[in-house]
Design a protein around this motif. Structure first.
Motif, PDB file in Angstrom:
ATOM      1  N   TRP A  49       9.235   1.855  -3.795  1.00 48.45           N
ATOM      2  CA  TRP A  49       8.283   2.966  -3.854  1.00 48.45           C
ATOM      3  C   TRP A  49       6.807   2.568  -3.845  1.00 48.45           C
ATOM      4  CZ3 TRP A  49       4.980   2.932  -8.021  1.00 48.45           C
ATOM      5  CH2 TRP A  49       5.347   2.129  -9.112  1.00 48.45           C
ATOM      6  N   ALA A  50       6.475   1.387  -4.379  1.00 54.23           N
ATOM      7  CA  ALA A  50       5.055   1.052  -4.556  1.00 54.23           C
ATOM      8  C   ALA A  50       4.317   0.880  -3.234  1.00 54.23           C
ATOM      9  CB  ALA A  50       4.916  -0.218  -5.403  1.00 54.23           C
ATOM     10  N   TRP A  51       5.031   0.583  -2.126  1.00 58.00           N
ATOM     11  CA  TRP A  51       4.369   0.441  -0.824  1.00 58.00           C
ATOM     12  C   TRP A  51       3.678   1.736  -0.414  1.00 58.00           C
ATOM     13  CZ3 TRP A  51       5.379   3.541   3.350  1.00 58.00           C
ATOM     14  CH2 TRP A  51       6.532   4.335   3.269  1.00 58.00           C
ATOM     15  N   ARG A  52       4.132   2.858  -0.966  1.00 60.62           N
ATOM     16  CA  ARG A  52       3.544   4.149  -0.604  1.00 60.62           C
ATOM     17  C   ARG A  52       2.140   4.335  -1.182  1.00 60.62           C
ATOM     18  NH1 ARG A  52       7.367   7.661   1.528  1.00 60.62           N
ATOM     19  NH2 ARG A  52       9.558   7.086   1.214  1.00 60.62           N
ATOM     20  N   ILE A  53       1.829   3.631  -2.257  1.00 62.60           N
ATOM     21  CA  ILE A  53       0.562   3.845  -2.970  1.00 62.60           C
ATOM     22  C   ILE A  53      -0.659   3.684  -2.068  1.00 62.60           C
ATOM     23  CG2 ILE A  53      -0.935   2.959  -4.817  1.00 62.60           C
ATOM     24  CD1 ILE A  53       1.577   2.357  -6.433  1.00 62.60           C
ATOM     25  N   PRO A  54      -0.802   2.578  -1.306  1.00 65.11           N
ATOM     26  CA  PRO A  54      -2.017   2.418  -0.494  1.00 65.11           C
ATOM     27  C   PRO A  54      -2.170   3.486   0.580  1.00 65.11           C
ATOM     28  CG  PRO A  54      -0.416   0.712   0.025  1.00 65.11           C
ATOM     29  CD  PRO A  54       0.069   1.389  -1.211  1.00 65.11           C
ATOM     30  N   PHE A  55      -1.054   3.994   1.105  1.00 68.20           N
ATOM     31  CA  PHE A  55      -1.137   5.042   2.119  1.00 68.20           C
ATOM     32  C   PHE A  55      -1.545   6.388   1.502  1.00 68.20           C
ATOM     33  CE2 PHE A  55       1.672   1.858   3.977  1.00 68.20           C
ATOM     34  CZ  PHE A  55       1.175   1.764   5.267  1.00 68.20           C
ATOM     35  N   ILE A  56      -0.954   6.704   0.367  1.00 67.31           N
ATOM     36  CA  ILE A  56      -1.297   7.965  -0.293  1.00 67.31           C
ATOM     37  C   ILE A  56      -2.754   7.946  -0.744  1.00 67.31           C
ATOM     38  CG2 ILE A  56      -0.843   9.418  -2.312  1.00 67.31           C
ATOM     39  CD1 ILE A  56       2.112   8.573  -2.069  1.00 67.31           C
ATOM     40  N   LEU A  57      -3.181   6.839  -1.347  1.00 60.81           N
ATOM     41  CA  LEU A  57      -4.572   6.733  -1.777  1.00 60.81           C
ATOM     42  C   LEU A  57      -5.520   6.807  -0.579  1.00 60.81           C
ATOM     43  CD1 LEU A  57      -4.465   3.946  -4.531  1.00 60.81           C
ATOM     44  CD2 LEU A  57      -4.769   6.414  -4.847  1.00 60.81           C
ATOM     45  N   GLY A  58      -5.177   6.105   0.499  1.00 61.01           N
ATOM     46  CA  GLY A  58      -6.017   6.132   1.697  1.00 61.01           C
ATOM     47  C   GLY A  58      -6.133   7.528   2.275  1.00 61.01           C
ATOM     48  N   GLY A  59      -5.005   8.253   2.301  1.00 61.18           N
ATOM     49  CA  GLY A  59      -5.038   9.611   2.822  1.00 61.18           C
ATOM     50  C   GLY A  59      -5.859  10.550   1.955  1.00 61.18           C
ATOM     51  N   VAL A  60      -5.678  10.460   0.636  1.00 60.00           N
ATOM     52  CA  VAL A  60      -6.414  11.342  -0.278  1.00 60.00           C
ATOM     53  C   VAL A  60      -7.907  11.066  -0.226  1.00 60.00           C
ATOM     54  CG1 VAL A  60      -6.800  11.905  -2.710  1.00 60.00           C
ATOM     55  CG2 VAL A  60      -4.461  11.724  -1.820  1.00 60.00           C
ATOM     56  N   PHE A  61      -8.285   9.801  -0.333  1.00 63.07           N
ATOM     57  CA  PHE A  61      -9.716   9.470  -0.304  1.00 63.07           C
ATOM     58  C   PHE A  61     -10.331   9.769   1.069  1.00 63.07           C
ATOM     59  CE2 PHE A  61      -8.713   6.581  -3.971  1.00 63.07           C
ATOM     60  CZ  PHE A  61      -9.497   7.270  -4.883  1.00 63.07           C
ATOM     61  N   GLY A  62      -9.529   9.644   2.122  1.00 67.65           N
ATOM     62  CA  GLY A  62     -10.019  10.001   3.440  1.00 67.65           C
ATOM     63  C   GLY A  62     -10.333  11.481   3.540  1.00 67.65           C
ATOM     64  N   LEU A  63      -9.474  12.320   2.958  1.00 69.17           N
ATOM     65  CA  LEU A  63      -9.725  13.765   2.963  1.00 69.17           C
ATOM     66  C   LEU A  63     -10.955  14.112   2.130  1.00 69.17           C
ATOM     67  CD1 LEU A  63      -6.072  15.124   2.705  1.00 69.17           C
ATOM     68  CD2 LEU A  63      -7.580  15.178   4.697  1.00 69.17           C
ATOM     69  N   VAL A  64     -11.176  13.361   1.051  1.00 68.15           N
ATOM     70  CA  VAL A  64     -12.405  13.549   0.277  1.00 68.15           C
ATOM     71  C   VAL A  64     -13.616  13.229   1.149  1.00 68.15           C
ATOM     72  CG1 VAL A  64     -13.766  12.687  -1.674  1.00 68.15           C
ATOM     73  CG2 VAL A  64     -11.327  13.138  -1.962  1.00 68.15           C
TER      74      VAL A  64
END
Length: 442
Positions: A201-216
């Motif tokens: 599951w931890a591999w998902r963290i950088p993608f989720i963070l990248g997507g969220v901060f990108g939307l910000v």
């Protein structure tokens, strides 16, 4: 035939030469660089987790070599989508405005990154998993194809002329900082979590963070203003001319060749020195992985610093001087670095950092490229020439170097040095590189 006047963009910069950077300029530069960092992070973080992604998104009984090949093929699809995405986004950037497309590009990067982070794997949805992954990667490639040229044009048209190179160099440093951010995320994740946790599951963290901060960052870009040059064009309806790409191919072939050759230099420096060399150090020179990654991380930092320095130098000493010193220095330090291998860990780190600093002269490409085209077709011209050349040279360089080093271990040094000579020669001998586009006197 399209007529372009001096007012349409003989200068790439909106500001008068005596105006200093003001608060609005710093806001524009800061938000643009932040967005570029996050967008480039989203694009490259895939490669740091390619092995995990391959094991999760393809059948478990697939041979390992086939799984790796298909994973790298999906990664490469992002590069293949860059030219088309860049041309389409740039076309509308010249027609509808820089700001709209500048915001759209990071949106197109953030959403696919977030989807990759939350999408089901092959075990859950079967063949739909790699197909969805491929679709998201293509969207990312289209986005990055528009982001870099769009960011360079947007910042250049906002910056005062006296700080033109510094502004572009700072923006470019933000983009290259995304590579460093991705590598740091990879190191942090693999030291904080076990390999089983990363796989589960931890591999998902950088993608989720990248997507969220990108939307910000998409939201923050709402506070940017359209460039003064485009507003002026719009007021005179200069943006309503014929298809920009048609104008580029008919009237600005020299500028396209100039940008393409400089992109060859840029792609060689980035692909060989930053991407290829860590594996080269481990497999050819037999440097331990920890030392290779440490040296590479520091070289990425000095690359980021170098982007700012070489842009600043072009303001202070002139573009010709910056190109000769920057890319001439790349030639010298490439041989210094590769001939000194393996050396000690200390010598490896400082020599890699030194060549990384001269790789930072890649910021001179947008310094030259933005002003090589007049404003009405600037975004399209830069994006077309840059993305087409990067797709060719960025794709062929790893294959060429891998083959060449079988007969000459110093192949990376020779290739990087040759590109440094090419960059310096362009600065010395090509008037368009120094003066930029000039309106016809006829």
């Amino acid at each position: 035939m399209t007529s372009i006047t001096a007012a349409d963009g003989a200068s790439a910069s909106a500001g008068l030469s005596h105006r200093p950077l003001n608060r609005s300029d710093y806001k524009t530069l800061g938000l643009s660089a932040l967005g570029g960092t996050l967008e480039f992070y989203d694009f490259v973080v895939f490669v740091f987790f390619a092995n995990v992604i391959g094991s999760l998104f393809f059948p478990a009984d697939m041979p390992e070599w086939m799984r790796q090949l298909q994973t790298l093929g999906i990664f490469a699809a992002g590069y293949l989508a860059r030219p088309l995405g860049g041309i389409v986004i740039a076309h509308y950037g010249d027609k509808l405005g820089r700001k709209k497309m500048f915001t759209l590009s990071i949106f197109l990067m953030s959403v696919p990154t977030l989807v990759i982070g939350i999408q089901p794997t092959y075990a859950t949805i079967g063949i739909a998993a790699p197909l969805l992954l491929l679709a998201m990667r293509v969207l990312q490639g289209a986005a990055i194809g528009g982001e870099m040229p769009g960011a360079w044009v947007f910042v250049a048209e906002h910056a005062p002329a006296r700080n033109y190179g510094f502004a572009i160099g700072t923006l470019t440093s933000g983009i290259t900082g995304g590579i460093f951010l991705g590598s740091i995320m990879g190191v942090w994740l693999n030291t904080t979590y076990s390999q089983a946790e990363v796989h589960d599951w931890a591999w998902r963290i950088p993608f989720i963070l990248g997507g969220v901060f990108g939307l910000v960052s998409v939201y923050l870009r709402k506070f940017l203003e359209e460039t003064p040059i485009f507003r002026e064009m719009q007021a005179r309806k200069a943006a309503d001319r014929e298809l920009p790409l048609k104008t580029i191919l008919r009237d600005h072939r020299e500028a396209c060749v100039l940008v393409a050759l400089m992109t060859w230099v840029l792609s060689t420096a980035v692909v060989v020195v930053v991407w290829f060399t860590p594996a080269y150090l481990q497999t050819v020179v037999h440097v331990v992985p920890a030392a290779a990654m440490k040296a590479n991380a520091l070289a990425t930092v000095t690359l980021t610093i170098g982007c700012v320095f070489w842009g600043w130098l072009s303001d202070k000493a002139g573009t010709r001087t910056a190109m000769v010193l920057g890319w001439g220095g790349l030639t010298a330090t490439a041989y210094l670095f590769y001939l000194g291998l393996p050396g000690t860990e200390a010598s490896l780190v400082w020599s890699y950092a030194l060549v990384g600093f001269f790789v930072g002269s890649i910021s001179l490409l947008p310094v030259v490229g933005v002003r090589a085209f007049p404003a009405p077709v600037r975004f399209t011209g830069l994006s077309f020439a840059y993305n087409m050349a990067y797709a060719v040279f960025g794709g062929l360089t790893p294959v060429l170097i891998s083959t060449w080093q079988q007969v000459d271990p110093l192949a990376p040094a020779h290739y990087v040095a040759a590109m440094g000579v090419l960059g310096a020669a362009i600065g010395l001998l090509w008037p368009l590189a120094i003066k930029g586009w000039q309106p016809s006197k006829a």
